[in-house]
Scaffold this active site. Sequence first.
Site, short mmCIF file in Angstrom:
data_model
loop_
_atom_site.label_atom_id
_atom_site.label_comp_id
_atom_site.label_asym_id
_atom_site.label_seq_id
_atom_site.Cartn_x
_atom_site.Cartn_y
_atom_site.Cartn_z
N GLY A 1 0.73 -1.06 -0.15
CA GLY A 1 -0.15 -0.12 -0.01
C GLY A 1 0.95 1.10 0.36
N TYR A 2 0.99 1.34 -1.33
CA TYR A 2 2.71 2.77 -1.18
C TYR A 2 1.99 4.00 -2.05
CZ TYR A 2 6.57 -0.46 0.01
OH TYR A 2 7.14 -1.52 0.74
N THR A 3 1.10 3.26 -3.67
CA THR A 3 0.92 4.82 -4.34
C THR A 3 -0.71 5.56 -3.91
OG1 THR A 3 2.13 2.98 -6.27
CG2 THR A 3 0.16 4.54 -6.91
N GLU B 1 11.99 -6.30 -2.87
CA GLU B 1 11.07 -6.45 -3.49
C GLU B 1 11.75 -6.74 -5.26
OE1 GLU B 1 7.30 -4.35 -6.16
OE2 GLU B 1 8.38 -3.65 -4.01
#
Length: 212
Positions: free
Chosen positions: A88-90, A204
């Site tokens: 949940g970054y962008t 990642e």
Amino acid sequence: HIWSFVRKMGAKGWLTPTWPKEYGGLGLPPIYRFIIHEELNYFGALPSEALIVGASVAGPTIIMYGSEEQKKEYLPKISSGEIEFAIGYTEPQAGSDLASLQLRAEEKDDYYLLNGQKVYNTRCHYAHYHWLAVRTDPDAPRHRGISLMIVDLTSPGITISPLWTVEGMRTNEVFYDNVKVPKENLVGEKNKGFFYTATALEFERVLSAEGL
């Protein structure tokens, strides 16, 4: 059938071969992780939608920065294939410039209150936890006001809406509306999440291209 296969891998320790045995790993050198991923890709055994974020991104970061309680709670379940994470970054205004993220986490007595939006969060519709970067200090320099949290995706106030790519793959918009997240779900120290996220991104990047 995908998760049945993932759990069979977990039972053999193949999801986390380099992790310590106390967390469900095999305690092997890093080369074994690459061997397993190469074999999976060669035989097409693990579809891209089953990329194991918990084992490859969240778990190693928890090992480095998480509390002992977090290690005991999440690592064995990740290693066995029992639970999975979604990144949940962008956000609409924060992609490659991750320091621009605005999803707000307001500190309360024993929890954080989250409000905002994420976008292109693939796997949120079947993962159990959101590996979430949030803004905990809106007045600090951008990269110094971010924290990293583990959020149960079944929490009240979370809405997951599908976004379909041109090739028919599903990704998601995720909306947070007064979502309560316990303080013990904060990974590492408050306002140091940008640096932890940079570490997670390094984990990642070592995944094979076909797995992404």
